[in-house]
Design an enzyme around this catalytic site. Structure first.
Site, mmCIF file in Angstrom:
data_model
loop_
_atom_site.group_PDB
_atom_site.id
_atom_site.type_symbol
_atom_site.label_atom_id
_atom_site.label_comp_id
_atom_site.label_asym_id
_atom_site.label_seq_id
_atom_site.Cartn_x
_atom_site.Cartn_y
_atom_site.Cartn_z
ATOM 1 C CE LYS A 1 5.375 3.281 -1.372
ATOM 2 N NZ LYS A 1 4.498 4.167 -1.730
ATOM 3 N NE ARG B 1 3.286 0.642 -8.202
ATOM 4 C CZ ARG B 1 4.404 0.398 -7.848
ATOM 5 N NH1 ARG B 1 4.303 0.255 -6.367
ATOM 6 N NH2 ARG B 1 5.261 0.108 -8.702
#
Length: 265
Positions: free
Chosen positions: A203, A242
């Site tokens: 991210k 994840r």
């Protein structure tokens, strides 16, 4: 949970696994590297992404789900109940819904009927406008309250409590400081009483940490920072992570297991 993006526009590897044969090969590799679950998605949820049609999403994911489910557990990453249903019929055993059931009012009933594990993420809207909604009085308290309300609604719709997993939604309607606050206080999310999935992999806030804007790490250069957050999540008791880089995640989990649970801070 290893990521298998069957999309042309995902933020980290858009297009690399877009063809079914490439996605299948990638999924097999992730499984061999130690992924417990393969998360197959046909819609990019990066900020600003436009949605594919339902037919296109089905075309992307179904052959991949069918092929990979023969090797072990597969989750379908979708906000559409029709896609989730078709993927479950094709062999998926878990639904990962970044909207937490808000994008499609039929999703909760489907999951309740099928009795499969369901990951409900904190969500404030679709990708095109979600960052405009990144406003919080207290991000940890607000996210926990909104996730708790979602959990209550899903349980009320018949989703079994022992099948519900919550995800605080790192990067979704959140700025960098919001993500760091949620990571620091992950115990507050765990305190809601449900298993928690952490999805920080590659991210943007990991690209910026310790860097000036011009020196931001590219998505592919964020795997070391991701591994650190993986170890952090594991030591705080997260149900799962994840990730794109399964090898680094497995190493991080091994280290976290060797160090043992965190003591009081």
């Amino acid at each position: 949970m290893g990521v298998v993006n069957v999309t042309p526009d995902s933020f980290s590897d858009g297009g690399e696994w877009f063809q079914p044969e490439d996605a299948l090969a990638h999924g097999r590799a992730l499984r061999e590297q130690g992924a417990d679950v393969l998360d197959v998605g046909g819609e990019s949820t990066r900020p600003g992404a436009e949605r594919p049609s339902e037919a296109e999403e089905l075309r992307r994911v179904l052959p991949v789900v069918e092929g990979l489910s023969a090797l072990g557990p597969v989750s379908i990453d979708t906000m559409r109940a029709a896609v989730a249903a078709a993927a479950l019929d094709a062999g998926a055993s878990l639904v990962n819904d970044v909207s937490g059931g808000l994008a499609d009012p039929e999703m909760a009933a489907l999951v309740a009927e099928r009795g499969v594990p369901y990951v409900a993420m904190h969500w404030r809207g679709h990708s095109l406008g979600m960052q405009d909604r990144a406003h919080y009085a207290d991000v940890v308290a607000d996210v926990c309250r909104e996730l708790g309300e979602r959990a209550e609604a899903l349980l009320g719709a018949g989703v079994p409590a022992d099948r519900l997993v919550l995800d605080p939604g790192f990067g979704f309607a959140k700025l960098a400081h919001h993500n760091w606050a949620l990571l620091r206080d992950l115990e507050a999310v765990l305190g809601l009483g449900f298993p928690v999935l952490v999805g920080t992999s590659r991210k943007k806030f990991l690209g910026l940490v310790g860097r000036e804007g011009a020196a931001e790490r590219t998505p592919l250069d964020r795997d070391v920072a991701t591994a650190v957050t993986t170890a952090h999540a594991a030591r705080h008791g997260a149900w799962g992570v994840r990730v794109h880089d399964v090898v680094a995640a497995v190493d991080a989990l091994d280290v976290a297991a060797e160090l043992g649970p965190e003591g009081p801070r």
